[in-house]
Design an enzyme around this catalytic site. Structure first.
Site: not given
Ligand code: FE
Ligand code: ZN
Length: 256
Positions: A172, A57, A134, A115, A61-62, A59
């Protein structure tokens, strides 16, 4: 067919990322790009050359490291068709039910929106491995930033339909805090109590609690257990439907 090799490493404060290497075809993917430095280090440690990025996805942090890694390695970026506008550097767009070839493997794509809208998971059926980003966590599930509870519940059911011995790589290390919440909503689940104890012991030694399996999550993850009478009773939702119980569990976790 040689076994797929998976190299797991930490990024940022609590993200995991993985190099997935098919030795027969000499291709290597990184699943999500939370942080470029640790990914380059992992490539150096393994001696593998990056050929693909698989994005779950958009985000940061991805997908935050996509463009820098593509510039450095010339790798191909595979991501969600319905979220393509938010995936930096995307080369190949895939959606629910699509499959593509990675080396000697077939990879199947599931849309697991909730999410985010357009969140996808990558299933390697020959290896019984899935990367879920996530969407699903060990003892948890992703926060509903964009989707509805009904949509997320539908997404999670695609994952729980997989074989119980499927290895689940979630993005995570949230398991210990997820366990604390899970125990408040299903305190009499013996498998959960047992698992929470094991998780505490693992985290005390700094051992990752990821990957998990579909079977273990079905037994202990409250977000996959809206049928549980213990859970329903504890949160005051006896006899309610699955989506309603799931939604209330998610709401309680958001406020935990
Ligand atoms: Fe994440
Ligand atoms: Zn995420």
């Amino acid at each position: 067919m040689s076994e797929l090799q998976i190299h797991q490493f930490e990024c940022l404060s609590d993200n995991y990322s993985w190099l997935v290497h098919d030795p027969d075809a000499n291709v290597t993917a990184v699943v999500d790009t939370p942080e470029v430095g640790p990914i380059l280090q992992a490539l150096e440690d393994t001696g593998w050359q990056l050929t693909h990025i698989l994005n779950t996805h958009h985000h940061f942090d991805h997908a935050g490291g996509n463009e820098e890694l593509k510039a450095k390695t010339g790798c191909q970026i595979i991501g969600s068709k319905s979220d393509a506008a938010r995936i930096p550097g995307i080369d190949m767009q895939v959606g629910d039910g699509d499959s593509f070839t990675f080396g000697t493997r077939k990879v199947e794509v599931f849309d697991v929106s909730g999410h985010t809208i357009g969140h996808i998971a990558f299933w390697f059926p020959d290896d019984k491995i899935i990367f879920v980003g996530d969407a699903l966590f060990a003892l948890g599930c992703g926060r509903l930033f964009e989707g509805s509870p009904a949509q997320m519940w539908h997404s999670l059911q695609k994952l729980t339909a997989l074989p119980a011995d499927t290895t689940v790589y979630c993005a995570h290390e949230y398991t210990q805090s997820n366990a604390k919440f899970a125990l408040t909503v299903e305190p009499d689940n013996a498998a959960l109590v047992d698992r929470a104890r094991q998780i505490d012991a693992m985290r005390a030694k700094g051992v990752p609690t990821v990957p998990t399996t579909i079977g273990l999550e079905l037994e202990t993850n409250p977000f996959l257990r809206p049928q549980s009478e213990d859970l329903q009773r504890t949160i005051g939702m006896q006899g309610a439907g699955e989506v309603e119980v799931f939604a209330e569990t998610r709401r309680l976790k958001d406020n935990f």
